[in-house]
Design a protein around this motif. Structure first.
Motif, PDB file in Angstrom:
ATOM      1  N   HIS A  77      53.152  34.073 114.295  1.00 61.22           N
ATOM      2  CA  HIS A  77      54.303  34.411 113.460  1.00 61.22           C
ATOM      3  C   HIS A  77      54.899  35.769 113.768  1.00 61.22           C
ATOM      4  CE1 HIS A  77      51.964  37.151 110.991  1.00 61.22           C
ATOM      5  NE2 HIS A  77      51.037  36.214 110.865  1.00 61.22           N
ATOM      6  N   GLY A  78      54.152  36.696 114.394  1.00 58.10           N
ATOM      7  CA  GLY A  78      54.690  38.042 114.572  1.00 58.10           C
ATOM      8  C   GLY A  78      55.013  38.613 113.205  1.00 58.10           C
ATOM      9  N   SER A  79      56.204  39.089 113.013  1.00 63.83           N
ATOM     10  CA  SER A  79      56.617  39.577 111.706  1.00 63.83           C
ATOM     11  C   SER A  79      56.758  38.401 110.749  1.00 63.83           C
ATOM     12  CB  SER A  79      57.966  40.294 111.808  1.00 63.83           C
ATOM     13  OG  SER A  79      58.510  40.517 110.517  1.00 63.83           O
ATOM     14  N   PRO A  80      56.219  38.492 109.531  1.00 64.21           N
ATOM     15  CA  PRO A  80      56.406  37.408 108.565  1.00 64.21           C
ATOM     16  C   PRO A  80      57.878  37.120 108.280  1.00 64.21           C
ATOM     17  CG  PRO A  80      54.696  38.888 107.811  1.00 64.21           C
ATOM     18  CD  PRO A  80      55.336  39.534 109.005  1.00 64.21           C
ATOM     19  N   MET A  81      58.760  38.064 108.540  1.00 64.18           N
ATOM     20  CA  MET A  81      60.193  37.842 108.324  1.00 64.18           C
ATOM     21  C   MET A  81      60.707  36.715 109.224  1.00 64.18           C
ATOM     22  SD  MET A  81      60.824  39.749 105.838  1.00 64.18           S
ATOM     23  CE  MET A  81      62.580  39.517 105.743  1.00 64.18           C
ATOM     24  N   ASN A  82      60.023  36.455 110.349  1.00 67.67           N
ATOM     25  CA  ASN A  82      60.443  35.362 111.228  1.00 67.67           C
ATOM     26  C   ASN A  82      60.375  34.013 110.525  1.00 67.67           C
ATOM     27  OD1 ASN A  82      61.004  37.009 113.422  1.00 67.67           O
ATOM     28  ND2 ASN A  82      58.923  36.870 114.204  1.00 67.67           N
ATOM     29  N   GLY A  83      59.491  33.876 109.554  1.00 71.18           N
ATOM     30  CA  GLY A  83      59.390  32.631 108.805  1.00 71.18           C
ATOM     31  C   GLY A  83      60.296  32.581 107.596  1.00 71.18           C
ATOM     32  N   ILE A  84      60.913  33.688 107.257  1.00 72.36           N
ATOM     33  CA  ILE A  84      61.753  33.769 106.066  1.00 72.36           C
ATOM     34  C   ILE A  84      63.234  33.754 106.434  1.00 72.36           C
ATOM     35  CG2 ILE A  84      62.398  35.226 104.097  1.00 72.36           C
ATOM     36  CD1 ILE A  84      59.502  36.279 104.143  1.00 72.36           C
ATOM     37  N   GLU A  85      63.579  34.505 107.451  1.00 73.17           N
ATOM     38  CA  GLU A  85      64.980  34.636 107.842  1.00 73.17           C
ATOM     39  C   GLU A  85      65.406  33.489 108.748  1.00 73.17           C
ATOM     40  OE1 GLU A  85      65.404  39.466 107.828  1.00 73.17           O
ATOM     41  OE2 GLU A  85      64.800  38.506 109.689  1.00 73.17           O
TER      42      GLU A  85
END
Length: 89
Positions: A27-35
């Motif tokens: 996932h790297g940054s969790p933002m990758n799953g949100i944005e």
């Protein structure tokens, strides 16, 4: 009953199905799953092209323990190991 025994009991109750693909999703940054971005778009495309799983096995390095452990439950609690998210999320 040990966690491994609980996992074995859980998996033995599942019906036999066709094999599913093994997928690594870093996932790297969790933002990758949100944005909405190229990562989240590719995950949506992936989901459209594989069958719906009956169970999911997640292997994570986000543990600070000695040894190997198994969590076997329907809805394990979430461990938040990231912070600093935008206030809009």
């Amino acid at each position: 009953m040990s966690a491994l025994s609980q996992f074995r009991n859980f998996t033995q109750r599942l019906p036999q199905t066709d094999l599913m693909p093994t997928i690594f999703i870093g996932h790297g940054s969790p933002m990758n799953g949100i944005e909405h971005n190229e990562f989240s778009e590719s995950w949506v495309d992936l989901a459209k092209n594989i069958p719906v799983p009956k169970a999911v096995l997640v292997v994570s390095a986000h543990w600070y323990t000695h040894g190997t452990f198994v969590t076997a439950m329907d809805f394990p609690s979430t461990i938040h190991d990231f912070g600093g998210f935008p206030s809009t999320f």
